[in-house]
Design an enzyme around this catalytic site. Sequence first.
Site, PDB file in Angstrom:
ATOM      1  N   ASP A 129       0.812  -1.217   0.000  1.00  0.00           N
ATOM      2  CA  ASP A 129       0.000   0.000   0.000  1.00  0.00           C
ATOM      3  C   ASP A 129       0.842   1.262   0.000  1.00  0.00           C
ATOM      4  OD1 ASP A 129       0.942  -0.299   2.643  1.00  0.00           O
ATOM      5  OD2 ASP A 129      -0.991  -1.036   3.355  1.00  0.00           O
TER       6      ASP A 129
ATOM      7  N   ASN B 153      -7.801  -2.589  14.213  1.00  0.00           N
ATOM      8  CA  ASN B 153      -9.178  -2.936  13.874  1.00  0.00           C
ATOM      9  C   ASN B 153      -9.256  -4.189  13.004  1.00  0.00           C
ATOM     10  OD1 ASN B 153      -8.303  -2.033  11.381  1.00  0.00           O
ATOM     11  ND2 ASN B 153      -9.734  -0.302  11.244  1.00  0.00           N
TER      12      ASN B 153
ATOM     13  N   HIS C 214      -7.434  -4.790  10.214  1.00  0.00           N
ATOM     14  CA  HIS C 214      -7.162  -4.649   8.785  1.00  0.00           C
ATOM     15  C   HIS C 214      -5.831  -5.304   8.407  1.00  0.00           C
ATOM     16  CE1 HIS C 214      -5.161  -0.467   9.568  1.00  0.00           C
ATOM     17  NE2 HIS C 214      -4.185  -1.306   9.256  1.00  0.00           N
TER      18      HIS C 214
ATOM     19  N   GLU D  76      -9.930  -2.104   5.264  1.00  0.00           N
ATOM     20  CA  GLU D  76     -10.603  -1.775   6.510  1.00  0.00           C
ATOM     21  C   GLU D  76     -11.819  -2.678   6.748  1.00  0.00           C
ATOM     22  OE1 GLU D  76      -9.058   0.079   8.437  1.00  0.00           O
ATOM     23  OE2 GLU D  76      -8.481   2.028   7.643  1.00  0.00           O
TER      24      GLU D  76
END
Length: 235
Positions: free
Chosen positions: A62, A128, A130, A135
């Site tokens: 990313d 979270n 990811h 996400e």
Amino acid sequence: MKIIKVKDPQEGGKVAFELFKEALLKGTKVLGLATGSTPVSFYNEVTRSNLDLSDLTSINLDEYVGLDGTSDQSYRYFMQKHLFDKKPFKETYVPNGKATNLNEFVKEYDKIIDEHPIDWQVLGLGQNGHIGFNEPGTPTMITTHVVNLAESTIKANARMFENESDVPRQAISMGIASIMKSKQLIVMAWGVEKADAVKGMIEGPVTIELPASILQTRDNVTVIVDEAAASKLSK
């Protein structure tokens, strides 16, 4: 999943490095790489070694939208600093955060992945759940795409910026389907703040609300966690 528990990130980096050397002996040529603080201990082991990586190709997960590779907050800059400048590769691919046409660029990045199937994919784990910047709620069949970052991700990444307001709100990320094509996946997680995500990834239901839980469906996944990150596992 194979779970390896270690004392701390430094030991975890050494374990990942030993797995990496084994992968190279088995013919690994294409690496999928991650950024952030999690893989640094692993990269440190690689750069201190006498390994020659000049015949390898790397493809990063990313990059922030709006940052180019000269920005010290970009993931291209991070990879140059922590790995590429010290251990040259044959080819290195990192998403172009300054691409003028993002929709076209993500298609081009998918083509790069298809032309260079990933043998050994390094993953961090978000608080979270990811992986990459996929996400909660991200469809499992999605390939490279532009992501609107969750507020929890922006807050978690703010430590890398002078102000939280400076954190980009979008990123380009390999999709879950892109990641799952990899022949071998190595997940690393350190610290008590990752404990809930680790538990969900390993022991929770497979759900798009915790993207890393999809890894339960594969048998070629090795998870390296320190004592703090593993503290909520039932066994």
